[in-house]
Design an enzyme around this catalytic site. Structure first.
Site, mmCIF file in Angstrom:
data_model
loop_
_atom_site.group_PDB
_atom_site.id
_atom_site.type_symbol
_atom_site.label_atom_id
_atom_site.label_comp_id
_atom_site.label_asym_id
_atom_site.label_seq_id
_atom_site.Cartn_x
_atom_site.Cartn_y
_atom_site.Cartn_z
ATOM 1 N N GLU A 110 4.597 122.788 20.771
ATOM 2 C CA GLU A 110 5.165 121.435 20.881
ATOM 3 C C GLU A 110 4.238 120.554 21.689
ATOM 4 O O GLU A 110 3.465 121.047 22.497
ATOM 5 C CB GLU A 110 6.499 121.480 21.652
ATOM 6 C CG GLU A 110 7.589 122.232 20.964
ATOM 7 C CD GLU A 110 8.754 122.523 21.913
ATOM 8 O OE1 GLU A 110 8.820 121.940 23.016
ATOM 9 O OE2 GLU A 110 9.578 123.345 21.538
ATOM 10 N N LYS A 112 3.319 118.332 24.768
ATOM 11 C CA LYS A 112 3.778 118.314 26.160
ATOM 12 C C LYS A 112 3.816 116.849 26.595
ATOM 13 O O LYS A 112 2.793 116.244 26.872
ATOM 14 C CB LYS A 112 2.839 119.126 27.043
ATOM 15 C CG LYS A 112 3.342 119.265 28.457
ATOM 16 C CD LYS A 112 2.519 120.300 29.210
ATOM 17 C CE LYS A 112 3.112 120.622 30.561
ATOM 18 N NZ LYS A 112 3.249 119.483 31.433
ATOM 19 N N ASP A 114 4.190 113.620 28.703
ATOM 20 C CA ASP A 114 3.858 113.373 30.106
ATOM 21 C C ASP A 114 4.859 112.387 30.718
ATOM 22 O O ASP A 114 4.626 111.200 30.792
ATOM 23 C CB ASP A 114 2.435 112.811 30.191
ATOM 24 C CG ASP A 114 1.857 112.946 31.582
ATOM 25 O OD1 ASP A 114 2.511 113.584 32.439
ATOM 26 O OD2 ASP A 114 0.772 112.409 31.818
ATOM 27 N N TYR A 221 13.607 119.313 24.468
ATOM 28 C CA TYR A 221 12.808 120.458 24.018
ATOM 29 C C TYR A 221 13.441 121.819 24.301
ATOM 30 O O TYR A 221 12.789 122.844 24.113
ATOM 31 C CB TYR A 221 11.414 120.409 24.631
ATOM 32 C CG TYR A 221 11.405 120.257 26.151
ATOM 33 C CD1 TYR A 221 11.871 121.283 26.980
ATOM 34 C CD2 TYR A 221 10.932 119.092 26.744
ATOM 35 C CE1 TYR A 221 11.866 121.133 28.352
ATOM 36 C CE2 TYR A 221 10.914 118.943 28.124
ATOM 37 C CZ TYR A 221 11.390 119.963 28.924
ATOM 38 O OH TYR A 221 11.390 119.830 30.280
ATOM 39 N N LYS A 309 -3.328 122.579 28.715
ATOM 40 C CA LYS A 309 -3.546 121.252 29.298
ATOM 41 C C LYS A 309 -4.874 120.648 28.852
ATOM 42 O O LYS A 309 -5.898 121.322 28.899
ATOM 43 C CB LYS A 309 -3.551 121.352 30.835
ATOM 44 C CG LYS A 309 -2.230 121.809 31.435
ATOM 45 C CD LYS A 309 -1.171 120.726 31.411
ATOM 46 C CE LYS A 309 -1.099 119.908 32.664
ATOM 47 N NZ LYS A 309 -0.702 120.537 33.884
ATOM 48 N N CYS A 403 -25.564 102.286 62.656
ATOM 49 C CA CYS A 403 -26.004 103.016 61.462
ATOM 50 C C CYS A 403 -25.944 104.530 61.703
ATOM 51 O O CYS A 403 -26.494 105.018 62.694
ATOM 52 C CB CYS A 403 -27.437 102.605 61.122
ATOM 53 S SG CYS A 403 -28.151 103.582 59.789
ATOM 54 N N CYS A 406 -29.836 105.795 61.834
ATOM 55 C CA CYS A 406 -30.824 105.455 62.856
ATOM 56 C C CYS A 406 -30.204 104.851 64.113
ATOM 57 O O CYS A 406 -30.911 104.562 65.073
ATOM 58 C CB CYS A 406 -31.869 104.504 62.277
ATOM 59 S SG CYS A 406 -31.217 102.859 61.944
ATOM 60 N N CYS A 421 -27.320 98.100 57.519
ATOM 61 C CA CYS A 421 -28.068 98.477 58.711
ATOM 62 C C CYS A 421 -29.175 97.430 58.874
ATOM 63 O O CYS A 421 -29.888 97.123 57.917
ATOM 64 C CB CYS A 421 -28.680 99.867 58.510
ATOM 65 S SG CYS A 421 -29.964 100.269 59.701
ATOM 66 N N CYS A 426 -35.320 101.721 58.751
ATOM 67 C CA CYS A 426 -34.348 102.832 58.799
ATOM 68 C C CYS A 426 -34.822 103.945 57.850
ATOM 69 O O CYS A 426 -35.159 103.674 56.692
ATOM 70 C CB CYS A 426 -32.968 102.332 58.378
ATOM 71 S SG CYS A 426 -31.733 103.649 58.295
#
Ligand code: IVH
Length: 673
Positions: A110, A112, A114, A221, A309, A403, A406, A421, A426
């Site tokens: 069947e 499924k 949702d 079902y 599934k 940062c 750094c 930054c 950096c």
């Protein structure tokens, strides 16, 4: 006399609403139905003592409830164990056959649905109570809300046992969900994540008038408590339920072998997009009721059934932490560290949170339960927070003031959502810039992953992209986890990338706003980096697809002294800084055709494919519409493919695309005849 007329009206209304809502085969006009209904309303108003709870007028209750009462299920509502692959189904079949050594085994497969499971209790054929699944043993009494679902019969047809329990899945059809969200958008209310949440929310409304306003539906079902019935198989149970007036999903199939089951499951992976409701898989059940009893159940799920599934397009998980990464432009990007979860066929443990505003807008905290999906079919993104799961222990996120790489100051760019930054030296900038430079769509240097780039930067061997080209095998060999063979391969891969050409190089340089497509346009038009470096913003915007934002960024980048130095170093290293100029004069074979690319193609990257299409005059856009001529779909293609199929747009795989390009090329040749 009045009582008789009322009875007759109820009988007629019951009959016609079953034809309309369950069988989808009305016999009378809507206006005629309304006339009967209004006549009943009038009679009941005049004789309130004759109103009964199963009257069709009583579907929408009067006063809102205070809360939901808890009700125990007489037979527990079990869940199902899951199968994710054909192997899982084969293993299920083996377990079933071990428990039921009988050749006549059959399965019923069947859809499924949702939505959410509902238990309907009927006494003497009248709906007495409806409850949610809850924890399986105890649920919530949602009778007055379930009454508003037209497909739930209030009175059953024919001879029925004194007490019976019917189980099914209440759901919100897709069109009703889209309508509801449109209304919410207009009203400025938060959008609902999916039809299942919308259905659950609707059924848990304390005011059943709200539930009634949201079109819910149901498919049944199976049964819970049942008196001895004449049925011996699950298929007969479904037929019996249908005769009683319930809505049974028509797409069930009896299968004699597990291969048939597998094929049927797989056939729905694609077909499901055509359904007006969501399914998240299929349910496989042993057909014989005696067989079901013999196999029995574990504490949680029956041994005689399993859910196959589909890979989830959405998943629920927990934000375990929020970390901040510094990108190649110095922008700080917060990323959610997620409890790993399956999503659209892979396991996801991170999701980008974009910036501080995104986190605030969605209200995401560390510890929150969130719903995630794959945006653009690849990058996981948080859709919403499940606020009902909050415990109070969640921690809100604050953007760091310094940062993480750094320690320099972090500033929010005025007018933008990004934090940056301020340190132009950096180390993250260099490292991330190089990772981009060597990536597949840029210089495509094999063997230069994040770890190697990081060691090259940390060891001081590389201070800009051009330094890669003066590396020696000996230097590379000194890096961690590098053997002589891989060091040699790396040096060769770097050397080979010198021929990548200007388009890839420009993209690799990471000039702001210059994506692979703009880079290719610029490279093909100018043909040489020196000419591009001298171009004015006006010259640039004169090109198709180059806007003022890109143009300004290009001019600004090449005006920097570092750019000049880098070009000189790249030239000295022998890196190709030119591209063949292509003039787009005359009509190319794919001129006027619009393509959308989706999913992962077996050999071509998206950019390769786009380049090929564009080289023949085609246009590549990002979203599917009626104007799209072709959708090129690869592995894990998602919603774009669904949409293409809905709009009946031609879908091509890679081979078919190549064939189309090939044909197009041949068409250009002068014909011999
Ligand atoms: S049979 C003991 N059949 O899936 C068997 N369930 O994961 C119980 N569902 O709670 C369920 N469509 O809410 C069954 N055709 C179907 C179904 C179905 C949807 C839901 C149901 C159940 C959950 C199990």
């Amino acid at each position: 006399m009045i009582a008789q007329e009322i009875d007759e009206l109820r009988r007629l209304l019951h009959y016609h609403s079953h034809r309309y809502y369950v069988l989808d085969a009305p016999e009378i006009e809507d206006a005629e139905f309304d006339r009967l209904y209004q006549r009943l309303v009038k009679l009941e108003q005049d004789h309130p003592e004759l109103i009964t709870p199963d009257s069709p007028t009583q579907r929408v209750g009067g006063t809102p409830a205070e809360g939901f009462e808890r009700v125990a299920h007489s037979v527990p509502m079990l869940s199902l164990s899951n199968a994710f692959s054909a192997e899982d189904l084969l293993a299920f079949d083996t377990r079933v056959r071990n428990g039921l050594p009988d050749d006549s085994l059959e399965y019923v497969v069947e859809l499924k649905i949702d939505g959410l499971a509902i238990n309907l209790v009927y006494e003497s054929g009248r709906l007495l109570r409806a409850a949610t699944r809850g924890d399986g043993t105890e649920g919530e009494d949602v009778t007055s809300n379930v009454r508003t679902i037209r497909a739930v019969p209030l009175v059953l047809n024919g001879q029925v046992p004194p007490v019976m329990e019917v189980r099914g899945e209440a759901y919100m059809p897709r069109p009703a969900f889209d309508r509801l969200n449109d209304e919410r958008l207009e009203a400025g209310e938060p959008l609902l994540a999916n039809p299942r949440n919308a259905a659950a929310g609707s059924l848990r409304q304390l005011d059943s008038r709200v539930t009634a306003s949201r079109t819910l539906d149901i498919f049944v079902y199976g049964m819970g408590a049942r008196e001895e019935l004449a049925v011996t198989t699950h298929e007969q149970t479904l037929q019996f339920l249908q005769e009683l007036g319930f809505k049974v999903n028509p797409h069930y199939r009896v299968c004699k072998t597990i291969s048939e089951v597998i094929a049927y499951c797989q056939s729905w992976a694609e077909k499901r997009v055509d359904l007006p409701y969501d399914i998240d898989g299929l349910v496989i059940k042993v057909n014989s009721l005696a067989g079901q009893r013999q196999l029995g159940s574990t504490a949680k799920d029956p041994r005689w059934a399993i859910a196959f599934k589909f890979p989830a397009e959405q998943a629920t998980t927990i934000v375990e932490d929020i970390v901040v990464r510094v990108g190649r432009t110095g922008v700080l990007t917060p990323t959610a560290v997620l409890r790993p979860v399956r999503l659209a066929g892979s396991t996801v443990s991170r999701a980008t949170l974009h910036n501080e505003d995104f986190i605030k807008e969605k209200g995401i905290c560390i510890g929150d339960t969130v719903i995630i999906h794959k945006a653009g079919e690849i990058i996981p993104e948080v859709i919403s927070v499940v606020e009902s799961r909050r415990t109070g222990a969640e921690k809100s996120f604050v953007m760091p003031a310094t940062c993480p790489e750094c320690g320099s100051m972090v500033l929010r760019i005025p007018g933008e959502s990004a934090h940056k930054c301020i340190n132009s030296a950096c180390p993250a900038l260099l490292r991330e810039g190089l990772i981009h430079f060597v990536s597949r769509d840029a210089m495509n240097i094999d063997g230069l992953g994040q770890a190697v780039v990081t060691s090259l930067v940390d060891s001081g061997l590389v201070a800009d992209a051009a330094d890669l080209y003066t590396l020696t095998a000996e230097q590379v060999l000194n890096l961690e986890r590098m053997g002589p063979k891989s060091a040699q391969n790396l040096i060769e891969a770097i050397a080979a990338s010198k021929q990548a050409g200007l388009a890839r190089l420009l993209f690799g340089l990471g000039i702001r706003f210059v994506g692979a497509k703009a880079a290719a346009t610029l490279a093909r038009h100018f043909g040489d980096i020196e000419l591009l470096a001298k171009a004015s913003a006006d010259e640039l915007t004169a090109l198709d697809e180059i806007g003022p934002r890109i143009a300004e960024s290009v001019v600004e980048s090449f005006a920097r002294p570092e750019a000049e130095r880098l070009i000189a170093k790249l030239t000295a290293a022998g890196v190709k800084l030119t591209e063949e100029i292509r003039r787009t004069t005359g009509i190319l074979p794919l001129t006027g055709k619009t393509f959308v690319l989706t999913g992962t193609l077996p050999t071509l990257t998206r950019n390769d494919a786009a380049e090929l299409i564009e080289s023949q005059g085609g246009k590549v856009t990002s979203s599917v519409s009626k104007k799209t001529d072709y959708v090129v779909a690869g592995e894990e293609a998602g919603s774009k493919l669904d949409k293409a199929q809905k709009l009946s747009i031609t879908v091509l795989n890679e081979a078919e695309l190549m064939a189309l390009l090939g044909t197009a090329q041949r068409d250009e040749e002068p014909s011999l005849s």
